[in-house]
Enzyme design. Structure first.
Site, PDB file in Angstrom:
ATOM      1  N   SER A 196       0.380   4.693   2.754  1.00  0.00           N
ATOM      2  CA  SER A 196       1.332   4.543   3.864  1.00  0.00           C
ATOM      3  C   SER A 196       1.811   5.896   4.384  1.00  0.00           C
ATOM      4  O   SER A 196       2.147   6.030   5.551  1.00  0.00           O
ATOM      5  CB  SER A 196       2.530   3.729   3.393  1.00  0.00           C
ATOM      6  OG  SER A 196       3.092   4.333   2.244  1.00  0.00           O
ATOM      7  N   HIS A 214       0.820  -1.217   0.000  1.00  0.00           N
ATOM      8  CA  HIS A 214       0.000   0.000   0.000  1.00  0.00           C
ATOM      9  C   HIS A 214       0.852   1.265   0.000  1.00  0.00           C
ATOM     10  O   HIS A 214       0.394   2.333   0.360  1.00  0.00           O
ATOM     11  CB  HIS A 214      -0.985  -0.004   1.160  1.00  0.00           C
ATOM     12  CG  HIS A 214      -0.335   0.119   2.502  1.00  0.00           C
ATOM     13  ND1 HIS A 214       0.726  -0.648   2.873  1.00  0.00           N
ATOM     14  CD2 HIS A 214      -0.617   0.922   3.549  1.00  0.00           C
ATOM     15  CE1 HIS A 214       1.065  -0.326   4.113  1.00  0.00           C
ATOM     16  NE2 HIS A 214       0.268   0.627   4.537  1.00  0.00           N
ATOM     17  N   GLY A 215       2.094   1.151  -0.412  1.00  0.00           N
ATOM     18  CA  GLY A 215       2.972   2.322  -0.399  1.00  0.00           C
ATOM     19  C   GLY A 215       2.507   3.392  -1.354  1.00  0.00           C
ATOM     20  O   GLY A 215       2.556   3.211  -2.554  1.00  0.00           O
ATOM     21  N   THR A 216       2.037   4.476  -0.800  1.00  0.00           N
ATOM     22  CA  THR A 216       1.434   5.551  -1.594  1.00  0.00           C
ATOM     23  C   THR A 216       1.102   6.698  -0.653  1.00  0.00           C
ATOM     24  O   THR A 216       0.955   6.473   0.542  1.00  0.00           O
ATOM     25  CB  THR A 216       0.080   5.101  -2.190  1.00  0.00           C
ATOM     26  OG1 THR A 216       0.303   4.112  -3.168  1.00  0.00           O
ATOM     27  CG2 THR A 216      -0.694   6.224  -2.826  1.00  0.00           C
ATOM     28  N   THR A 217       0.952   7.901  -1.194  1.00  0.00           N
ATOM     29  CA  THR A 217       0.179   8.914  -0.478  1.00  0.00           C
ATOM     30  C   THR A 217      -0.696   9.642  -1.482  1.00  0.00           C
ATOM     31  O   THR A 217      -0.216  10.044  -2.540  1.00  0.00           O
ATOM     32  CB  THR A 217       1.073   9.947   0.232  1.00  0.00           C
ATOM     33  OG1 THR A 217       2.017   9.258   1.038  1.00  0.00           O
ATOM     34  CG2 THR A 217       0.241  10.851   1.125  1.00  0.00           C
TER      35      THR A 217
END
Lengths: 226, 226
Positions: A157, A24-27
């Site tokens: 994240s 889920h690595g993102t913003t």
């Protein structure tokens, strides 16, 4: 291959969304202002500690005045966006009516909830943002199909970092210029402190006139402002 | 009363051949198609034109004759309106399934084949009757302007110009004399209206004729649509 925790069975049980480290690595961030919304997202797609893509597209247009941001399992997110676009178009053709931001958000929420109750949910957090005849919307949707209209929202994240900046700088009924600056700063902060967020950003502004996208130069200029 | 008729009962089922090798129910379905109000589709060097006659009775509002399927395809049918509505809806779903699966718009032949497959199934199954409509699909794809006729038996035909429904013989005679592929869209539009007028012995007022023009640039536009 990802090892599914606590099981000897060959049948794959649903992942615990809280254990989705590395997927889920993102913003992504969206904020309301007087007369519109600002939506930003980074370009990094991560798999564990590896950067899978530096040009990931996380803001997707749903209609002339509605966009959605994605975070979580990229395949699930891309799949339901394709499905939503098809459903929206079919609705428009058969009823000769256009789909509002509110309807698009709730359509997505219904699909997420239906899938959640099968026991194999889509591993996504979404923001559906836009403007319709009822006004501006920033809907936060989770994998279980909940939907809430917020003043501002962030997923991924790096959302904790972004929320920190938003809590300090966000004001209700800001001007468009102020909202653009605050939203870009929130994402810029999480690009600094979250390892799974980075590689530049998209910034879209949605008003009654439609969707406008900021250039990289305009985004850089916002970050240099006092 | 139930004695042998001329067709020896071979018209009682759509899944039984007559000894001459005919499926008589399907032939009756073609008669139903010919009883509908006239529908026309023409292709030219710059695009396609669809035209149809609106038939109303008493104080009913006229229902639309031409139905958009996707940005680059429209359809028109002649025959039982209720059957046609189901097939129009199915065509829209098929075009969205294509976009969903391939992220690109469907071609006219592909769409006509999908609908033809469905119509064919209803000539080979028990307990059902064939659809009482013929459809014209007109649009533009990567191969240029296209017009396809799908008959109630499921057969598909690529056409330069086609007229189906009440007065089709007169209309096709008129088209044979006046149609060429090199006509401009304006000329095709006028030809379509004149052809509809030629199909009827009585004067047809303007408000009873519906026309749709799809210029060739619709394909490039359709590629950019969601």
């Amino acid at each position: 291959m990802y090892r599914y925790p606590n099981t000897q069975s060959n049948m794959q049980p649903p992942l615990n969304p809280n254990e989705l480290n590395g997927l889920h690595g993102t913003t992504t961030v969206a904020t309301k202002f007087k007369g519109g919304v600002v939506v930003v997202a980074d370009h990094r797609a991560s798999g564990g500690t590896f950067i899978m893509s530096k040009t990931a597209q996380k803001v997707h247009k749903l209609n002339e005045k509605t966009v959605t941001t994605i975070s979580g399992l990229v395949s699930d997110a891309q799949y339901i966006i394709r499905l939503t676009r098809a459903e929206m178009r079919l609705f428009e053709l058969s009823r000769n009516l256009s789909i509002t931001t509110k309807m698009a958000g709730n359509l997505l929420a219904s699909m997420l909830h239906g899938q959640f109750r099968t026991g194999f949910p889509f591993y996504v957090h979404l923001i559906v943002a836009g403007i319709d005849e009822e006004g501006t919307h920033v809907y936060f949707l989770d994998h279980s199909g909940s939907i809430n209209d917020e003043e501002y929202a962030s997923t991924g994240s790096g959302s904790l970092v972004a929320y920190g900046v938003l809590e300090a700088l966000f004001k209700k009924e800001m001007t468009e210029a102020k909202a653009i600056n605050v939203t870009i700063r929130a994402l810029a902060a999480s690009m600094e402190r979250d390892a799974a967020t980075g590689n530049g950003m998209d910034c879209l502004i949605i008003t009654d006139d439609g969707i406008r996208e900021l250039s990289n130069e305009e985004i850089d200029a916002e970050l240099k402002k006092e | 009363m139930f004695g042998p008729s001329q067709s020896m009962g071979y018209d009682r089922s759509s899944s039984i051949f007559s000894p001459e090798g005919r499926i008589i129910q399907t032939e009756y379905a073609r008669e139903a198609m010919k009883r509908g109000s006239i529908a026309i589709a023409l292709k030219g060097k710059d695009g396609v034109v669809l035209a149809g006659r609106l038939r109303t009775q008493d104080l009913d509002e006229p229902s639309p004759k031409i139905h958009p399927i996707d940005y680059h395809i429209s359809s028109i049918f002649s025959g039982y309106a209720a059957d046609g509505r189901i097939l129009t809806s199915r065509a829209r779903v098929e075009s969205q399934i294509h976009r969903f699966t391939y992220t690109s718009p469907i071609d006219i032949n592909g769409l006509a084949t999908k609908i033809g497959d469905l119509l064919q199934a209803y000539t080979q199954s028990g307990g059902v009757r064939p659809f009482g409509v013929g459809l014209l699909f007109a649009g533009i794809d990567s191969t240029g302007p296209q017009v396809y006729f799908v008959n109630p038996g499921g057969g598909i035909t690529s056409c330069k110009a086609k007229a189906i429904g009440d007065g089709e013989a007169e209309a096709i005679r008129y088209l044979r004399e006046n149609y060429t592929f090199d006509l401009t869209l304006e000329e095709l539009e006028k030809l379509a209206v004149d052809t509809i007028r030629s199909s009827s012995k009585t004067e047809i007022p303007d408000e009873e004729i519906e026309v749709t023009v799809l210029p060739s640039k619709r394909w490039e536009e359709s590629l950019k649509k969601l």
